[in-house]
Scaffold this motif. Sequence first.
Motif, PDB file in Angstrom:
ATOM      1  N   GLY A 105       0.826  -1.202   0.000  1.00  0.00           N
ATOM      2  CA  GLY A 105       0.000   0.000   0.000  1.00  0.00           C
ATOM      3  C   GLY A 105       0.861   1.252   0.000  1.00  0.00           C
ATOM      4  O   GLY A 105       2.078   1.202   0.181  1.00  0.00           O
ATOM      5  N   MET A 106       0.220   2.392  -0.156  1.00  0.00           N
ATOM      6  CA  MET A 106       0.913   3.682  -0.282  1.00  0.00           C
ATOM      7  C   MET A 106       1.807   4.010   0.919  1.00  0.00           C
ATOM      8  O   MET A 106       2.874   4.552   0.766  1.00  0.00           O
ATOM      9  N   GLY A 107       1.352   3.706   2.104  1.00  0.00           N
ATOM     10  CA  GLY A 107       2.123   4.080   3.287  1.00  0.00           C
ATOM     11  C   GLY A 107       3.186   3.083   3.672  1.00  0.00           C
ATOM     12  O   GLY A 107       4.055   3.363   4.485  1.00  0.00           O
ATOM     13  N   ALA A 130      -2.365   2.277   4.035  1.00  0.00           N
ATOM     14  CA  ALA A 130      -1.859   3.650   4.080  1.00  0.00           C
ATOM     15  C   ALA A 130      -2.273   4.216   5.428  1.00  0.00           C
ATOM     16  O   ALA A 130      -1.585   4.022   6.412  1.00  0.00           O
ATOM     17  N   CYS A 131      -3.411   4.873   5.487  1.00  0.00           N
ATOM     18  CA  CYS A 131      -3.885   5.401   6.769  1.00  0.00           C
ATOM     19  C   CYS A 131      -4.541   4.298   7.593  1.00  0.00           C
ATOM     20  O   CYS A 131      -4.303   4.173   8.786  1.00  0.00           O
ATOM     21  N   THR A 132      -5.354   3.486   6.950  1.00  0.00           N
ATOM     22  CA  THR A 132      -5.899   2.313   7.631  1.00  0.00           C
ATOM     23  C   THR A 132      -4.894   1.194   7.424  1.00  0.00           C
ATOM     24  O   THR A 132      -4.584   0.830   6.286  1.00  0.00           O
ATOM     25  N   LYS A 133      -4.356   0.683   8.512  1.00  0.00           N
ATOM     26  CA  LYS A 133      -3.312  -0.336   8.424  1.00  0.00           C
ATOM     27  C   LYS A 133      -3.792  -1.665   9.002  1.00  0.00           C
ATOM     28  O   LYS A 133      -4.552  -1.695   9.965  1.00  0.00           O
ATOM     29  N   ASP A 134      -3.329  -2.756   8.387  1.00  0.00           N
ATOM     30  CA  ASP A 134      -3.588  -4.106   8.870  1.00  0.00           C
ATOM     31  C   ASP A 134      -2.247  -4.783   9.073  1.00  0.00           C
ATOM     32  O   ASP A 134      -1.433  -4.869   8.145  1.00  0.00           O
ATOM     33  N   PHE A 135      -2.012  -5.260  10.291  1.00  0.00           N
ATOM     34  CA  PHE A 135      -0.783  -5.958  10.643  1.00  0.00           C
ATOM     35  C   PHE A 135      -1.138  -7.424  10.857  1.00  0.00           C
ATOM     36  O   PHE A 135      -1.949  -7.758  11.716  1.00  0.00           O
TER      37      PHE A 135
END
Length: 189
Positions: A105-107, A130-135
């Motif tokens: 993603g972008m981030g 990006a702003c919403t992140k999934d780890f």
Amino acid sequence: MRTLLLFFLLSANFLSAQNADYRFTISDSKKLRSELETAIGKDMSLRDFTIGDITADKKPDIIAIGSPEDKEQHRKIYLFVCESGKKFTLAAVNSTLIECEVCGGMGVGDPYQRTVINKSYFSFELLYGACTKDFFTITFRYDKERKWWFLHKDVTESYNCQEADSGEITVKTEINKKEEYGVTRFENY
């Protein structure tokens, strides 16, 4: 008939390569890196490697991550199991678990964060968004009876950076255990 013959030849090549023996120098990380690069082949570059006991036999095994030249293709994970001393066998390969170097993603960019080995368990940590992140933490465990690695659990932690403006970030955690998957072998995940 020709297609069937080609399938059998390719399958035989994969199986023979998968059970190939290698010699690795664990005590010298620079030399080990070079040996692993040779073992994973010229079409892959070594992204990372981790040493630990993934078979519960008190011998140092190696998990190597290979990246293809095309940065938009999935990476390969190689499990090298120590037979004795410097002799290792390529026990399994997974070609789908770790996505491409630009798929995060972008981030994030590269979703692969690290590999962790703890006793006969090993995990891959991946980050997307990006702003919403999934780890994601995807964990496999060695089964002594079946002499193989199976999915133990996967954990997803999600959060949104916009919550930081309010001063409080909420992390949503979802844990899926092997009972919810059936029996998933490492190479099939």
